[in-house]
Design a protein around this motif. Structure first.
Motif, PDB file in Angstrom:
ATOM      1  N   TYR A 121     -14.688  -0.960  10.639  1.00  0.00           N
ATOM      2  CA  TYR A 121     -15.213  -1.605   9.435  1.00  0.00           C
ATOM      3  C   TYR A 121     -14.404  -2.791   8.943  1.00  0.00           C
ATOM      4  N   GLY A 122     -13.175  -2.934   9.404  1.00  0.00           N
ATOM      5  CA  GLY A 122     -12.350  -4.046   8.940  1.00  0.00           C
ATOM      6  C   GLY A 122     -12.209  -4.042   7.427  1.00  0.00           C
ATOM      7  N   ASP A 123     -12.425  -5.199   6.808  1.00  0.00           N
ATOM      8  CA  ASP A 123     -12.244  -5.296   5.356  1.00  0.00           C
ATOM      9  C   ASP A 123     -13.457  -4.814   4.571  1.00  0.00           C
ATOM     10  N   ARG A 124     -14.439  -4.243   5.257  1.00  0.00           N
ATOM     11  CA  ARG A 124     -15.595  -3.681   4.544  1.00  0.00           C
ATOM     12  C   ARG A 124     -15.310  -2.277   4.022  1.00  0.00           C
ATOM     13  N   ILE A 125     -14.168  -1.705   4.429  1.00  0.00           N
ATOM     14  CA  ILE A 125     -13.763  -0.405   3.902  1.00  0.00           C
ATOM     15  C   ILE A 125     -12.317  -0.514   3.428  1.00  0.00           C
ATOM     16  N   GLU A 126     -12.061   0.022   2.269  1.00  0.00           N
ATOM     17  CA  GLU A 126     -10.705   0.056   1.710  1.00  0.00           C
ATOM     18  C   GLU A 126     -10.242   1.501   1.698  1.00  0.00           C
ATOM     19  N   VAL A 127      -9.192   1.777   2.464  1.00  0.00           N
ATOM     20  CA  VAL A 127      -8.621   3.121   2.498  1.00  0.00           C
ATOM     21  C   VAL A 127      -7.475   3.159   1.499  1.00  0.00           C
ATOM     22  N   ARG A 128      -7.612   4.050   0.523  1.00  0.00           N
ATOM     23  CA  ARG A 128      -6.567   4.192  -0.491  1.00  0.00           C
ATOM     24  C   ARG A 128      -5.914   5.561  -0.353  1.00  0.00           C
ATOM     25  N   LEU A 129      -4.612   5.552  -0.204  1.00  0.00           N
ATOM     26  CA  LEU A 129      -3.878   6.813  -0.164  1.00  0.00           C
ATOM     27  C   LEU A 129      -3.730   7.321  -1.583  1.00  0.00           C
ATOM     28  N   GLY A 155       6.104  -3.838  -0.662  1.00  0.00           N
ATOM     29  CA  GLY A 155       5.156  -4.500   0.226  1.00  0.00           C
ATOM     30  C   GLY A 155       4.905  -3.878   1.585  1.00  0.00           C
ATOM     31  N   LYS A 156       5.326  -2.630   1.771  1.00  0.00           N
ATOM     32  CA  LYS A 156       5.125  -1.994   3.085  1.00  0.00           C
ATOM     33  C   LYS A 156       4.612  -0.563   2.934  1.00  0.00           C
ATOM     34  N   ASP A 157       3.561  -0.404   2.120  1.00  0.00           N
ATOM     35  CA  ASP A 157       3.074   0.944   1.866  1.00  0.00           C
ATOM     36  C   ASP A 157       2.567   1.653   3.117  1.00  0.00           C
ATOM     37  N   TRP A 158       1.584   1.074   3.831  1.00  0.00           N
ATOM     38  CA  TRP A 158       1.038   1.768   4.996  1.00  0.00           C
ATOM     39  C   TRP A 158       2.036   1.889   6.143  1.00  0.00           C
ATOM     40  N   PRO A 159       2.841   0.877   6.446  1.00  0.00           N
ATOM     41  CA  PRO A 159       3.851   1.111   7.499  1.00  0.00           C
ATOM     42  C   PRO A 159       4.783   2.279   7.144  1.00  0.00           C
ATOM     43  N   TYR A 160       5.150   2.374   5.876  1.00  0.00           N
ATOM     44  CA  TYR A 160       6.034   3.460   5.449  1.00  0.00           C
ATOM     45  C   TYR A 160       5.317   4.806   5.564  1.00  0.00           C
ATOM     46  N   ILE A 161       4.114   4.866   5.032  1.00  0.00           N
ATOM     47  CA  ILE A 161       3.332   6.108   5.058  1.00  0.00           C
ATOM     48  C   ILE A 161       3.165   6.598   6.492  1.00  0.00           C
ATOM     49  N   GLU A 162       2.778   5.700   7.386  1.00  0.00           N
ATOM     50  CA  GLU A 162       2.543   6.093   8.770  1.00  0.00           C
ATOM     51  C   GLU A 162       3.828   6.544   9.460  1.00  0.00           C
ATOM     52  N   THR A 163       4.931   5.897   9.161  1.00  0.00           N
ATOM     53  CA  THR A 163       6.203   6.275   9.779  1.00  0.00           C
ATOM     54  C   THR A 163       6.646   7.654   9.294  1.00  0.00           C
ATOM     55  N   VAL A 164       6.519   7.909   8.005  1.00  0.00           N
ATOM     56  CA  VAL A 164       6.912   9.227   7.478  1.00  0.00           C
ATOM     57  C   VAL A 164       5.979  10.310   8.023  1.00  0.00           C
ATOM     58  N   LEU A 165       4.672  10.037   8.059  1.00  0.00           N
ATOM     59  CA  LEU A 165       3.737  11.042   8.584  1.00  0.00           C
ATOM     60  C   LEU A 165       4.006  11.363  10.055  1.00  0.00           C
ATOM     61  N   ALA A 166       4.517  10.399  10.791  1.00  0.00           N
ATOM     62  CA  ALA A 166       4.845  10.643  12.202  1.00  0.00           C
ATOM     63  C   ALA A 166       6.062  11.550  12.335  1.00  0.00           C
ATOM     64  N   ARG A 167       6.769  11.766  11.226  1.00  0.00           N
ATOM     65  CA  ARG A 167       8.013  12.542  11.278  1.00  0.00           C
ATOM     66  C   ARG A 167       7.991  13.693  10.269  1.00  0.00           C
ATOM     67  N   THR A 168       6.834  14.339  10.120  1.00  0.00           N
ATOM     68  CA  THR A 168       6.713  15.421   9.134  1.00  0.00           C
ATOM     69  C   THR A 168       7.708  16.550   9.392  1.00  0.00           C
ATOM     70  N   TRP A 179      -6.813  11.798   0.080  1.00  0.00           N
ATOM     71  CA  TRP A 179      -5.864  12.636  -0.652  1.00  0.00           C
ATOM     72  C   TRP A 179      -4.955  13.248   0.399  1.00  0.00           C
ATOM     73  N   CYS A 180      -3.683  12.944   0.284  1.00  0.00           N
ATOM     74  CA  CYS A 180      -2.748  13.190   1.366  1.00  0.00           C
ATOM     75  C   CYS A 180      -1.398  13.589   0.802  1.00  0.00           C
ATOM     76  N   GLU A 181      -0.620  14.241   1.638  1.00  0.00           N
ATOM     77  CA  GLU A 181       0.790  14.445   1.331  1.00  0.00           C
ATOM     78  C   GLU A 181       1.587  14.210   2.594  1.00  0.00           C
ATOM     79  N   LEU A 182       2.733  13.604   2.413  1.00  0.00           N
ATOM     80  CA  LEU A 182       3.469  13.050   3.548  1.00  0.00           C
ATOM     81  C   LEU A 182       4.297  14.054   4.339  1.00  0.00           C
ATOM     82  N   GLN A 183       4.241  15.319   3.959  1.00  0.00           N
ATOM     83  CA  GLN A 183       4.908  16.349   4.756  1.00  0.00           C
ATOM     84  C   GLN A 183       3.868  17.218   5.472  1.00  0.00           C
TER      85      GLN A 183
END
Length: 171
Positions: A37-45, A70-83, A15-19
């Motif tokens: 864990y690789g594909d044994r764990i699924e991280v869902r935002l 098609g770029k959910d995690w790259p987008y999430i990580e980029t925005v979080l890097a720029r809160t 449970w996250c917020e991007l700011q």
């Protein structure tokens, strides 16, 4: 043909917020968990925009548009890097990040105007409130809620312990 089906991955809801600067720091744990864990764990935002962050709701909607493109995690990580930048510039940063990642910025702009992803964000937030989420980041794994808003200290180890137990139970 094998009679055994692969075990479903263990699900970790974040449970996250991007700011949220604390959510940015949580990415270190997410990366470590994925590496272990690789594909044994699924991280869902899961979205939990906080009222104190003016642009968090729009950022959650933008993350959903990034997922559609098609770029959910790259987008999430980029925005979080720029809160801090998001706090200063707001929605223009969301469009800028989309462009940096090669996403359709016109579609992003339209999605933010027409609110096509509002129901997803609202549903996540309502579910979070229903299970006792009050701040971000908050993790839920194996039915256990771990609050990281006050401190990330020791959270990864606790998550790993639960994940190891759940994976062992799967066989």
């Amino acid at each position: 043909m094998s009679d055994s089906t692969p075990a479903a991955p263990v699900v970790l809801d974040l449970w996250c917020e991007l700011q949220c600067p604390d959510c940015h720091h949580a990415l270190t744990d997410v990366h470590a968990l994925r590496a272990r864990y690789g594909d044994r764990i699924e991280v869902r935002l899961r979205h939990f925009p906080l009222e104190k962050h003016k642009h968090a709701y729009a950022a959650a909607q933008a993350a959903e548009e990034a997922a559609v493109q098609g770029k959910d995690w790259p987008y999430i990580e980029t925005v979080l890097a720029r809160t801090a930048d998001l706090g200063r510039t707001g929605e223009p940063l969301l469009i800028e990040v989309a462009g940096e990642l090669g996403l359709d910025t016109e579609e992003f702009d339209t999605a933010l105007i027409d609110g096509r992803h509002m129901l997803i964000v609202d549903a996540d937030q309502a579910e979070g409130k229903a299970i006792g989420v009050t701040g971000t980041p908050t993790y839920v794994i194996g039915g256990e809620r771990l609050d990281g808003g006050s401190s990330q200290e020791g959270l990864r180890e606790r998550i790993e312990g639960i994940a190891d137990r759940l994976l062992a139970e799967q066989g």
